[in-house]
Design a protein around this motif. Structure first.
Motif, PDB file in Angstrom:
ATOM      1  N   LEU A  54     -36.361  -0.921  12.691  1.00 34.05           N
ATOM      2  CA  LEU A  54     -36.021  -1.876  12.218  1.00 34.05           C
ATOM      3  C   LEU A  54     -35.833  -3.154  11.210  1.00 34.05           C
ATOM      4  O   LEU A  54     -37.765  -2.943  11.259  1.00 34.05           O
ATOM      5  CB  LEU A  54     -36.055  -3.326  13.790  1.00 34.05           C
ATOM      6  N   TYR A  55     -35.543  -3.097  10.510  1.00 35.16           N
ATOM      7  CA  TYR A  55     -36.198  -3.548   8.509  1.00 35.16           C
ATOM      8  C   TYR A  55     -35.123  -4.303   7.304  1.00 35.16           C
ATOM      9  O   TYR A  55     -34.124  -4.701   8.644  1.00 35.16           O
ATOM     10  CB  TYR A  55     -35.993  -2.370   7.662  1.00 35.16           C
ATOM     11  N   ILE A  56     -35.470  -5.810   7.525  1.00 38.21           N
ATOM     12  CA  ILE A  56     -35.380  -6.673   6.945  1.00 38.21           C
ATOM     13  C   ILE A  56     -35.154  -6.704   5.431  1.00 38.21           C
ATOM     14  O   ILE A  56     -36.481  -6.436   5.327  1.00 38.21           O
ATOM     15  CB  ILE A  56     -35.563  -8.185   7.549  1.00 38.21           C
ATOM     16  N   ILE A  57     -34.546  -6.701   5.019  1.00 38.35           N
ATOM     17  CA  ILE A  57     -34.979  -6.354   3.136  1.00 38.35           C
ATOM     18  C   ILE A  57     -33.658  -7.959   2.255  1.00 38.35           C
ATOM     19  O   ILE A  57     -32.912  -7.853   3.374  1.00 38.35           O
ATOM     20  CB  ILE A  57     -33.784  -5.325   3.145  1.00 38.35           C
ATOM     21  N   ARG A  58     -34.757  -8.523   1.934  1.00 42.34           N
ATOM     22  CA  ARG A  58     -34.663  -9.094   1.201  1.00 42.34           C
ATOM     23  C   ARG A  58     -33.702  -9.148   0.244  1.00 42.34           C
ATOM     24  O   ARG A  58     -33.078  -8.452  -1.050  1.00 42.34           O
ATOM     25  CB  ARG A  58     -35.431  -9.871   0.428  1.00 42.34           C
ATOM     26  N   GLY A  59     -32.752  -9.925   0.088  1.00 42.80           N
ATOM     27  CA  GLY A  59     -31.572  -9.903  -1.012  1.00 42.80           C
ATOM     28  C   GLY A  59     -31.731  -9.960  -2.125  1.00 42.80           C
ATOM     29  O   GLY A  59     -31.369  -9.333  -3.068  1.00 42.80           O
TER      30      GLY A  59
END
Length: 91
Positions: A54-59
């Motif tokens: 699970l990975y979150i990438i800043r816009g």
């Protein structure tokens, strides 16, 4: 790509994201917000195939988001692919 209608149609689909620093991250789009911050599940980084989960990438670190053709992708020989680095993004 603006958030909203563009990304909404890609939720729960496998996408490819190229970041401003040239990384290529592939995963299942689980969510996004008005700043185009995105959440990917079952993600991995190309060419090394680093498993990221699970990975979150800043816009503000996203250059390109694109739909992934999973059949074509499965037949790629990633170890033979090379790309030129992206030029810096100037805000």
């Amino acid at each position: 790509m603006s958030s909203g209608a563009g990304l909404e149609s890609l939720v729960d689909q496998t996408i490819s994201v190229i970041t401003n620093d040239g990384r290529n991250i592939v995963g299942v789009l689980k969510g996004f917000d008005q700043a185009t911050n995105i959440i990917l599940d079952e993600s991995h980084e190309r060419v090394q195939q680093l498993v990221l989960g699970l990975y979150i990438i800043r816009g503000d670190n996203i250059s390109i988001v694109g739909e992934l053709d999973e059949e074509l992708d499965a037949n790629l020989e990633l170890s033979k692919l090379r790309a030129h680095p992206l030029k810096p993004v100037i805000h």
